[in-house]
Enzyme design. Structure first.
Site, PDB file in Angstrom:
ATOM      1  N   GLU A   1       4.823 -16.574 -88.822  1.00  0.00           N
ATOM      2  CA  GLU A   1       3.847 -17.686 -88.287  1.00  0.00           C
ATOM      3  C   GLU A   1       2.422 -16.819 -87.553  1.00  0.00           C
ATOM      4  O   GLU A   1       1.537 -17.063 -87.590  1.00  0.00           O
ATOM      5  CB  GLU A   1       4.592 -17.887 -86.843  1.00  0.00           C
ATOM      6  CG  GLU A   1       5.388 -19.384 -87.150  1.00  0.00           C
ATOM      7  CD  GLU A   1       4.793 -20.644 -87.799  1.00  0.00           C
ATOM      8  OE1 GLU A   1       4.137 -20.607 -88.867  1.00  0.00           O
ATOM      9  OE2 GLU A   1       4.741 -21.523 -87.196  1.00  0.00           O
TER      10      GLU A   1
ATOM     11  N   THR B   1      -4.322 -24.922 -87.083  1.00  0.00           N
ATOM     12  CA  THR B   1      -3.579 -24.313 -85.784  1.00  0.00           C
ATOM     13  C   THR B   1      -4.248 -23.197 -85.052  1.00  0.00           C
ATOM     14  O   THR B   1      -4.627 -23.240 -83.802  1.00  0.00           O
ATOM     15  CB  THR B   1      -2.148 -23.723 -86.130  1.00  0.00           C
ATOM     16  OG1 THR B   1      -1.518 -24.805 -86.721  1.00  0.00           O
ATOM     17  CG2 THR B   1      -1.402 -23.211 -84.836  1.00  0.00           C
TER      18      THR B   1
HETATM   19  N1  HSE Z   1       2.980 -24.368 -80.382  1.00  0.00           N
HETATM   20  C1  HSE Z   1       1.955 -24.604 -81.373  1.00  0.00           C
HETATM   21  C2  HSE Z   1       0.683 -25.208 -80.873  1.00  0.00           C
HETATM   22  C3  HSE Z   1       2.492 -25.288 -82.473  1.00  0.00           C
HETATM   23  O1  HSE Z   1       0.832 -26.141 -80.219  1.00  0.00           O
HETATM   24  O2  HSE Z   1      -0.182 -24.501 -81.024  1.00  0.00           O
HETATM   25  C4  HSE Z   1       1.594 -25.220 -83.737  1.00  0.00           C
HETATM   26  O3  HSE Z   1       2.517 -26.151 -84.478  1.00  0.00           O
END
Ligand code: HSE
Length: 300
Positions: free
Chosen positions: A129, A182
C-alpha cells in the site's frame, strides 16, 4: 504449478474509522493466476479488465511490487508469472491496488509452502500500500487478505481484531465513474482537529465497534457519522449529498465514502432494504447522467 486466487473489494474507514476500520465484501474483486518459475524474475504476462490503465512493468504495478518483495524475502532464486484479472475499477475507493496485492501475497505464500506467518503477510500488504499510494494504511489490504470486518487498534505494533458482524447486515456500493487518487485524497485531510470534533469522532468510532459487537443496528446507524474525512472528500464525488440522502430515505442505516472514494457505501439491515437503497442511489445517478456501477453484498 499454477494457482488461481480471488481477493475481494473492501470498504475502508466505514465512515468514522479513518485508517482503523475496513471490511471485505463478496463482490467485486480481483483475480490472479500465478505460476512459479525457477528463474528469479517477476513477469506480468497480461492484465485484463483495467481499460489499459495499468502498467505491466512489475515495478509499477502493485501486484508486481508485492510479488517481488515476497520473493526477495523467501525465495530469491524463484520467479513468478502473473496474469491479473481486474474486477475492481481503478481509483474507485474499493481497495483496487490492495486486492491485487492481497491476491498475489496469499497465492505466493501458498505456492511456496507458507513461509510467511499471518503477521508477516499483513506487513507485506502494508508495504505494498505504501508503494501504491505513499501511505501504509491497512484498512483495505488487511480485510482483503483476512475477510470480515477488521479493527486496526494500532499500527506500531500492528494490533488487529476481527469484529463480529450482525447477521443481517448488507452493504450497497455505488461507484460513480470518476477516478480519485488516494494519495491526493489523503492530502485533503486536515492535519489538526478541534478537540470537540475529535470527541464526537471517537465517540462514533467506539459506538460503531460496540454496535457490531452487540448486533445493535440502531447504535450502528447513530455512529455512522464522519466529521474528518467526509466533509473534505465529499466535494470530489458527484451528487454525494443527494445520493446519501436518497439512501437514508430508502431505509439505509447509514452511508459514507468507501475508502477515499468516489464509491459511496450504505449499510442496511436485510437484503431487501439494501436492494431498495441501491435503486434509490442508482436513480440519482440516472437522473444526473452520471455513469455508475452498483453491487449489493452481505457482510457475513
Ligand atoms: N483509509 C484510507 C483513506 C483508505 O481513507 O485514505 C484508502 O482507500
Amino acid at each position: 504449478q499454477t494457482i488461481r486466487v480471488f481477493a475481494p473489494a473492501t470498504v475502508a474507514n466505514v465512515s468514522c474509522g479513518f485508517d482503523v476500520f475496513g471490511f471485505a465484501v463478496h463482490e467485486p474483486g480481483d483475480e490472479v493466476f500465478l505460476t512459479l518459475r525457477n528463474t528469479p524474475r517477476v513477469k506480468i504476462l497480461s492484465i485484463h479488465g483495467d481499460k489499459g490503465l495499468l502498467s505491466v512493468d512489475p515495478e509499477k504495478n502493485t501486484a508486481g511490487v508485492a510479488a517481488q518483495a515476497f520473493l526477495n524475502a523467501y525465495a530469491p532464486d524463484a520467479g513468478v508469472d502473473i496474469e491479473l484479472f481486474k474486477g475492481l475499477p481503478i481509483g474507485s475507493g474499493l481497495g483496487s491496488s490492495a486486492a491485487s496485492a492481497a491476491a498475489v501475497l496469499f497465492g505466493l505464500n501458498r505456492l511456496l509452502g507458507h513461509p510467511a506467518d499471518g503477521k508477516a503477510l499483513l506487513e507485506f500488504g502494508l508495504q505494498s500500500e505504501k508503494s501504491a499510494c505513499g501511505s501504509a494504511h491497512g484498512d483495505n489490504v488487511i480485510p482483503s487478505l483476512l475477510g470480515g470486518f477488521i479493527l486496526i487498534r494500532s499500527y506500531h505494533p500492528l494490533d488487529i481484531r476481527h469484529l463480529p458482524i450482525p447477521e443481517d447486515l448488507y452493504c450497497t456500493l455505488v461507484f460513480p465513474q470518476v477516478e480519485i487518487e488516494t494519495r491526493k485524497a489523503r492530502e485533503l485531510i486536515p492535519k489538526s482537529i478541534p478537540l470537540e470534533t475529535a470527541v464526537r469522532q471517537w465517540g462514533n468510532t467506539a459506538g460503531l465497534a460496540a454496535g457490531f459487537c452487540l448486533s445493535d443496528y440502531d447504535l450502528i446507524a447513530r455512529s455512522m457519522e464522519d466529521l474528518i474525512a467526509e466533509p473534505v472528500r465529499a466535494t470530489l464525488i458527484p451528487q454525494y449529498h443527494l445520493v446519501t440522502k436518497s439512501a437514508q430515505d430508502a431505509g439505509a442505516l447509514g452511508c459514507g465514502i468507501s475508502g477515499s472514494g468516489p464509491t459511496v457505501f450504505a449499510l442496511s439491515k436485510g437484503k431487501e432494504t439494501a436492494q431498495k437503497v441501491r435503486e434509490a442511489m442508482r436513480s440519482v445517478y440516472e437522473k444526473s447522467h452520471v455513469s455508475y456501477q452498483t453491487w449489493v453484498s452481505p457482510l457475513n
